[in-house]
Design a protein around this motif. Structure first.
Motif, PDB file in Angstrom:
ATOM      1  N   MET A   1      -3.627 -10.495 -13.324  1.00  0.00           N
ATOM      2  CA  MET A   1      -2.805  -9.390 -12.806  1.00  0.00           C
ATOM      3  C   MET A   1      -1.903  -9.909 -11.682  1.00  0.00           C
ATOM      4  O   MET A   1      -2.348 -10.658 -10.821  1.00  0.00           O
ATOM      5  N   TYR A   2      -0.642  -9.515 -11.695  1.00  0.00           N
ATOM      6  CA  TYR A   2       0.294  -9.938 -10.661  1.00  0.00           C
ATOM      7  C   TYR A   2       0.620  -8.761  -9.750  1.00  0.00           C
ATOM      8  O   TYR A   2       0.445  -7.596 -10.119  1.00  0.00           O
ATOM      9  N   GLN A   3       1.102  -9.059  -8.559  1.00  0.00           N
ATOM     10  CA  GLN A   3       1.498  -8.033  -7.599  1.00  0.00           C
ATOM     11  C   GLN A   3       2.801  -8.443  -6.925  1.00  0.00           C
ATOM     12  O   GLN A   3       2.933  -9.580  -6.471  1.00  0.00           O
ATOM     13  N   TYR A   4       3.763  -7.507  -6.895  1.00  0.00           N
ATOM     14  CA  TYR A   4       5.004  -7.715  -6.154  1.00  0.00           C
ATOM     15  C   TYR A   4       5.101  -6.602  -5.114  1.00  0.00           C
ATOM     16  O   TYR A   4       5.043  -5.420  -5.452  1.00  0.00           O
ATOM     17  N   HIS A   5       5.237  -6.972  -3.853  1.00  0.00           N
ATOM     18  CA  HIS A   5       5.362  -5.978  -2.783  1.00  0.00           C
ATOM     19  C   HIS A   5       6.615  -6.277  -1.963  1.00  0.00           C
ATOM     20  O   HIS A   5       6.827  -7.413  -1.519  1.00  0.00           O
ATOM     21  N   ASN A   6       7.448  -5.254  -1.794  1.00  0.00           N
ATOM     22  CA  ASN A   6       8.656  -5.370  -0.953  1.00  0.00           C
ATOM     23  C   ASN A   6       9.568  -6.526  -1.377  1.00  0.00           C
ATOM     24  O   ASN A   6      10.215  -7.163  -0.546  1.00  0.00           O
ATOM     25  N   GLU A   7       9.609  -6.778  -2.684  1.00  0.00           N
ATOM     26  CA  GLU A   7      10.475  -7.831  -3.218  1.00  0.00           C
ATOM     27  C   GLU A   7      11.809  -7.239  -3.664  1.00  0.00           C
ATOM     28  O   GLU A   7      11.899  -6.059  -4.026  1.00  0.00           O
ATOM     29  N   THR A   8      12.860  -8.063  -3.682  1.00  0.00           N
ATOM     30  CA  THR A   8      14.171  -7.646  -4.156  1.00  0.00           C
ATOM     31  C   THR A   8      14.649  -8.605  -5.235  1.00  0.00           C
ATOM     32  O   THR A   8      14.594  -9.829  -5.061  1.00  0.00           O
ATOM     33  N   PHE A   9      15.070  -8.029  -6.375  1.00  0.00           N
ATOM     34  CA  PHE A   9      15.592  -8.829  -7.489  1.00  0.00           C
ATOM     35  C   PHE A   9      16.942  -8.255  -7.891  1.00  0.00           C
ATOM     36  O   PHE A   9      17.057  -7.056  -8.164  1.00  0.00           O
ATOM     37  N   ARG A  10      17.961  -9.091  -7.941  1.00  0.00           N
ATOM     38  CA  ARG A  10      19.281  -8.644  -8.370  1.00  0.00           C
ATOM     39  C   ARG A  10      19.759  -9.532  -9.519  1.00  0.00           C
ATOM     40  O   ARG A  10      19.671 -10.764  -9.444  1.00  0.00           O
TER      41      ARG A  10
END
Length: 202
Positions: A1-10
């Motif tokens: 399981m992965y977790q992304y917190h407060n990340e930005t992808f453009r």
């Protein structure tokens, strides 16, 4: 399981990626593409997806809470038994998507394309559907009390047993709908009677 917190992808390419069973919180995805991606059982909380493309993606059993999917494409996506709780979906297109068992709990679904979706027996109270295309939807026995249906496309909808009391019906041609078994409040009933040529009052 992965977790992304407060990340930005453009402008990121997630096409065909395996993103199953992940957890996203307070992330921003802008003009990203998820075509054919595997997103089953993933969750998003407080995320924003802007102008993203989920065409052909698998979002089965995914859960989204207070996230925003604005002007996103879900063409041909599979959202079987997915749930959107208090999400902002403005302008998103669900053309030819599989929406069997989907749950809409609150939120803003204005300007969405939800044609031919089965939303029968759902609690759709207070949801904003203004200007949405619900042509051919099954809304039988759904609770639409206090929902905003202003200027919604409701042609060919199945409405038997639906509860429309206190729903906003501005711009709706009531006389063009099959209202058999539909619950209306007094004000709506008067509007309907007047639209049929009746003179209401003393």
């Amino acid at each position: 399981m992965y977790q992304y917190h407060n990340e930005t992808f453009r402008n990121h390419n997630f096409d065909q990626a395996n993103l199953q069973d992940g957890e996203l919180s307070n992330c921003l995805f802008e003009q990203c593409t998820f075509q054919g991606a595997l997103l089953e059982e993933m969750t998003s909380t407080g995320c924003r997806f802007v102008d993203c493309d989920f065409s052909g993606a698998l979002l089965n059993a995914s859960y989204h809470k207070e996230s925003a999917f604005t002007n996103c494409k879900f063409t041909g996506a599979n959202l079987f038994v997915s749930k959107f709780e208090n999400c902002k979906m403005v302008g998103s297109d669900f053309s030819n998507a599989s929406l069997a068992g989907i749950t809409l709990a609150g939120g803003d679904w204005s300007y969405t394309n939800l044609r031919h979706t089965n939303l029968s027996r759902q609690d759709l109270r207070h949801i904003r559907f203004a200007e949405a295309d619900l042509m051919g939807c099954n809304l039988q026995k759904s609770d639409l009390r206090s929902a905003d249906l202003s200027n919604v496309q409701l042609s060919q909808c199945k409405l038997k047993g639906a509860d429309l009391r206190e729903a906003k019906l501005d711009g709706i041609d009531l006389k063009s709908l099959d209202l058999q078994g539909v619950r209306l409040d007094i004000q709506q009933a008067v509007l309907l009677a007047r639209s049929l040529g009746a003179k209401v009052g003393n």
